[in-house]
Design an enzyme around this catalytic site. Structure first.
Site, mmCIF file in Angstrom:
data_model
loop_
_atom_site.group_PDB
_atom_site.id
_atom_site.type_symbol
_atom_site.label_atom_id
_atom_site.label_comp_id
_atom_site.label_asym_id
_atom_site.label_seq_id
_atom_site.Cartn_x
_atom_site.Cartn_y
_atom_site.Cartn_z
ATOM 1 N N ASN A 1 -10.486 1.341 -0.774
ATOM 2 C CA ASN A 1 -9.033 1.291 -0.605
ATOM 3 C C ASN A 1 -8.417 0.823 -1.926
ATOM 4 O O ASN A 1 -8.586 -0.328 -2.317
ATOM 5 C CB ASN A 1 -8.708 0.308 0.533
ATOM 6 C CG ASN A 1 -7.221 0.125 0.761
ATOM 7 O OD1 ASN A 1 -6.407 0.463 -0.085
ATOM 8 N ND2 ASN A 1 -6.878 -0.440 1.904
ATOM 9 N N HIS B 1 -3.349 7.610 3.229
ATOM 10 C CA HIS B 1 -3.812 6.431 2.487
ATOM 11 C C HIS B 1 -5.263 6.156 2.881
ATOM 12 O O HIS B 1 -5.612 6.160 4.058
ATOM 13 C CB HIS B 1 -2.918 5.239 2.833
ATOM 14 C CG HIS B 1 -3.395 3.933 2.282
ATOM 15 N ND1 HIS B 1 -3.918 3.799 1.019
ATOM 16 C CD2 HIS B 1 -3.441 2.686 2.841
ATOM 17 C CE1 HIS B 1 -4.251 2.542 0.814
ATOM 18 N NE2 HIS B 1 -3.986 1.854 1.904
ATOM 19 N N CYS C 1 0.799 -1.237 0.000
ATOM 20 C CA CYS C 1 0.000 0.000 0.000
ATOM 21 C C CYS C 1 0.830 1.285 0.000
ATOM 22 O O CYS C 1 0.518 2.219 -0.720
ATOM 23 C CB CYS C 1 -0.982 0.009 1.168
ATOM 24 S SG CYS C 1 -2.299 -1.206 0.999
#
Lengths: 73, 317
Positions: B274, B244, B110
């Site tokens: 996400n 994020h 990520c």
């Protein structure tokens, strides 16, 4: 001692009376979900100076306190 | 010397899957997903590839940067959901663009886009490049077990890109890794070796929700505080925090703990879910195109996820 710390965190988090939090109180009934629990565990880690692995689902405040006591060693 | 951002772009596939539609596929509800994750809908590929999304985002960024493909000195991509293991995503993008510069991927799950930015800063610092294209593109929908309600409600597909030029706008950065194969894992394709005897996991996203959450909320404040201090700034100097978009609850936790006004925390998870390493450049492009970014603004970017790894940096706009 761990139980009292958890109870204080929960009372602060949900705005209830600390005296209403019993060992058999379920997180669900207190309006605490698993992510809230994880957030409280971080604060406990900082206070107790230990790392607490959350592998199992805890239903009650007493269960979490007992689990953390066991992790303290 | 490092870089400045000359242009940004993003792309998401057309197909939108709402929480209500997901509720017809697995035992979940719009109320549960919204409260626990913060997602209302996500874009999901039907025919678009990871490389095509990256290409579309790149075209937008190149146009904004008034940069032609032949001016690019390097392309770096991040992805955990590329169409192929080989060639790297960046090489497919180079092909689609008709570019001739070197191209490579950086794999750091990520937070990978922030690792890409830092890698880019190194190339600029050594005088190896004058213009660079960096992209995060993710087709997370192909990495999900769509019968697992604990993971399939979280993720979405999309891409974000930046064109970088020489400058001094990358002020500070921090990186943290805590090697761990249990908390967040996407196993690779098992292969079909007749000799290998170990059991293998299914190649889908597996997450321990509480441990992931703990890592993330610990990382986000620690990393932000460090990069802000390293840049010689105060929390109150930050114009925008670009976190994020993993889970709204992680961002809410940071809002409670940081001395930064809540409205400065940028959020678009409700629209996209996400998108792993694409979430930061996608969000920066939305901010940029909405006219919210002004010259001299301080952006605090931060990300965390598989590895376990986290990263943060300060960008002066």
């Amino acid at each position: 001692m761990v139980f009292e710390k958890i109870a204080a965190l929960i009372a602060d988090h949900v705005g209830c009376d600390i005296a209403d939090i019993k060992a058999e109180s379920t997180f669900e009934a207190l309006g605490i979900d698993s992510l809230d629990t994880a957030e409280m565990v971080i604060e406990l880690e900082e206070e107790l100076g230990i790392e607490i692995q959350l592998k199992e689902k805890m239903e009650t405040v007493g269960q979490l306190a007992k689990y953390i006591e066991s992790q303290k060693g | 010397m490092n870089f400045q951002v000359l242009g940004t772009g993003h792309y998401v596939p057309e197909r939108i899957v709402t929480n209500d539609e997901l509720s017809t596929m697995v035992d979940t509800s719009d109320e549960w997903i919204t409260r626990r994750v913060g997602v209302k809908q996500r874009h999901v590929c039907t025919s678009e590839t990871t490389a095509e999304m990256a290409y579309q985002a790149a075209l937008q960024a190149l146009e904004m940067a008034d940069t032609t493909v032949d001016q690019l000195d390097m392309i770096i991509c991040s992805t955990v959901s590329g169409d192929n293991i080989c060639p790297p995503l960046a090489c497919s993008v180079q092909m689609l663009l008709g570019a001739s510069c070197p191209a490579m991927d950086v794999n750091a799950a990520c937070p990978a886009f922030l690792y890409v930015m830092d890698t880019a800063a190194g190339y600029f610092a050594r005088g190896k490049v004058q213009k660079m294209l960096i992209i995060g593109s993710e087709r997370m929908s192909r990495m999900l077990d769509w019968s697992d309600r604990s993971t399939c409600v979280i993720f979405g597909d999309g891409a974000g890109a930046m064109v970088l030029g020489e400058g001094d706008c990358y002020l500070s950065s921090v990186f943290y890794t805590k090697g761990n194969e249990e908390t967040i894992k996407i196993a690779a394709f098992a292969g079909m070796s007749p000799f290998y005897q170990n059991e293998h996991d299914k190649p889908y996203v597996q997450m321990e929700g509480q441990e992931t959450f703990k890592f993330a909320i610990g990382a986000i404040c620690r990393d932000l505080q460090q990069v802000i201090a390293d840049a010689g700034l105060l929390e109150s100097d930050i114009s925008w925090v670009v976190p994020h978009q993993a889970n709204i609850r992680i961002i809410e936790s940071a809002i409670r703990k940081m001395d930064i006004a809540p409205e400065k925390f940028c959020i678009n998870i409700e629209k996209y879910g996400n998108t792993s390493s694409a979430s930061i450049p996608l969000l920066v492009d939305e901010l940029n195109r909405s006219g919210k970014l002004h010259r001299g603004d301080y952006l605090a970017l931060c990300s965390f996820g598989g590895g376990l790894a986290s990263a943060a940096c300060i960008l002066k706009w």
